[in-house]
Enzyme design. Structure first.
Site, short mmCIF file in Angstrom:
data_model
loop_
_atom_site.label_atom_id
_atom_site.label_comp_id
_atom_site.label_asym_id
_atom_site.label_seq_id
_atom_site.Cartn_x
_atom_site.Cartn_y
_atom_site.Cartn_z
N LYS A 26 -24.75 -65.27 6.06
CA LYS A 26 -25.69 -64.23 6.53
C LYS A 26 -27.00 -64.85 6.94
CE LYS A 26 -28.90 -64.22 3.17
NZ LYS A 26 -30.15 -64.80 3.33
N ASP A 153 -27.24 -60.44 -2.61
CA ASP A 153 -26.65 -60.52 -1.26
C ASP A 153 -25.14 -60.28 -1.26
OD1 ASP A 153 -29.14 -61.33 -0.36
OD2 ASP A 153 -28.64 -63.45 -0.27
#
Ligand code: ATP
Length: 315
Positions: A26, A153
């Site tokens: 990401k 996350d």
């Protein structure tokens, strides 16, 4: 007529062969860091974006839980109970009431402590892989619920795409945008940066009045995502942790400058760094910028990627 074979109750559920899961890295298109909370986390206002740099986790049946690996970080990363893939397998087994037995193998392309959430990605991959291996059949939302306890996350990496993250980043909601593929260049650095240390450095810079103004709302970035013009998006990328990462690794300033000089539309530090991420106009520009970054010697390796891509998926 022969009777159809039916599994009986003793038959193990789930996959008998290996389950292979691919999970993306990401980047944060916007990373707004708010005040420090009482629980030690900062309040975040972030836009996550999954890009086409992947770790791959294979899960096979076994009599215990083991982890082996190859690729980025081999020899440096502990493969014991501290590894997020192992922690994820234990968490799922505990939730579903099954024995945590699997042989996991990780092929890592996401650099360690690079600001790309590689560890979180591996946790998400282990949840998806073990769910299929053990036949626990949880929904993505249930897996994301378990994921939230493993790291801020991790839920995003179950879903992928582009998503808004709030709370400490674990509360994710998808960003609805017209389907567009954005073209990125990632400049990997030598060595990692510690995420907790980057937050502490930001707190210190803010206390001494030497941090930049906080980014604030994601509205500008979300509006830019709805348009298809990378130049518009470039103008809205931002990361409140960038000052901290630059203070900890001053050489990143040269990397950012070199990317923009090579024709990138914008460059930012990814998460807590030290990876720098550059938005380019198209795939051909991305190739050119990556080649120039490598030639300039301002990074260990430069890779092109596109996004958004799916989260952790069985391949
Ligand atoms: P983030 O962007 O989420 O802050 P990061 O990309 O900077 O994370 P990671 O690679 O996710 O950093 O890893 C941070 C730390 O997590 C590592 O230094 C390591 O000690 C620990 N860790 C545990 N399991 C893993 C894993 N499977 N892969 C990478 N790191 C792991």
């Amino acid at each position: 007529m022969t009777e159809a074979w039916r599994p009986d109750d003793d038959e193990p559920r789930g996959a008998s062969g290996p389950v292979r899961v691919r999970v993306p890295a990401k980047v944060n298109l916007h990373l707004g860091v708010g005040p420090l909370r009482r629980d030690g986390y900062h309040e975040l206002n972030t836009v996550y974006h999954a890009i086409s740099i992947y770790d791959e986790l294979t899960a096979r049946r076994g009599d215990t839980l083991t982890l082996t690996m190859e690729g980025e970080g081999t020899g440096e990363l502990a493969l014991d109970d501290s590894n997020l893939a192992i922690r994820a397998a234990h968490a799922l087994a505990g939730y579903a009431g099954v024995m945590p037995h699997a042989r996991l193998h990780l092929r890592k392309q996401i650099p360690l402590a690079g600001g790309l959430a590689g560890g979180s990605a591996d946790a998400a991959a282990a949840l998806v892989a073990c769910d299929a291996l053990w036949g626990t059949g949880l929904s993505r939302d249930e897996l994301a619920g378990i994921a939230a306890d493993l790291g801020s996350d991790v839920p995003f990496l179950i879903y992928g795409g582009t998503a808004l993250g709030t709370g400490r980043g674990e509360a994710v909601s998808p960003v609805l945008a017209r389907p567009t593929s954005w073209h990125w260049v990632l400049a990997f650095a030598d060595g990692g940066l510690s995420t907790p240390q980057a937050y502490r450095e930001l707190d210190r810079l803010r206390e001494t009045g030497s941090a930049g103004a906080p980014l604030g709302s994601t509205d500008g970035l979300l509006a830019a995502l709805r348009q298809r013009d990378p130049r518009v998006l470039a103008a809205t990328l931002g990361n409140d942790l960038q000052d901290a990462a630059l203070a900890m690794r001053p050489s990143l300033a040269a990397t950012l400058k070199a990317g923009e000089a090579a024709g990138a539309l914008a460059g930012v530090v990814s998460g807590s760094g030290p990876t720098c991420v550059f938005l380019t106009a198209d795939a051909a520009d991305a190739e050119r910028v990556a080649a120039e970054l490598e030639a300039a010697g301002v990074c260990r390796q430069a890779r092109t990627a596109h996004g958004p891509v799916h989260g952790a998926r069985v391949t």
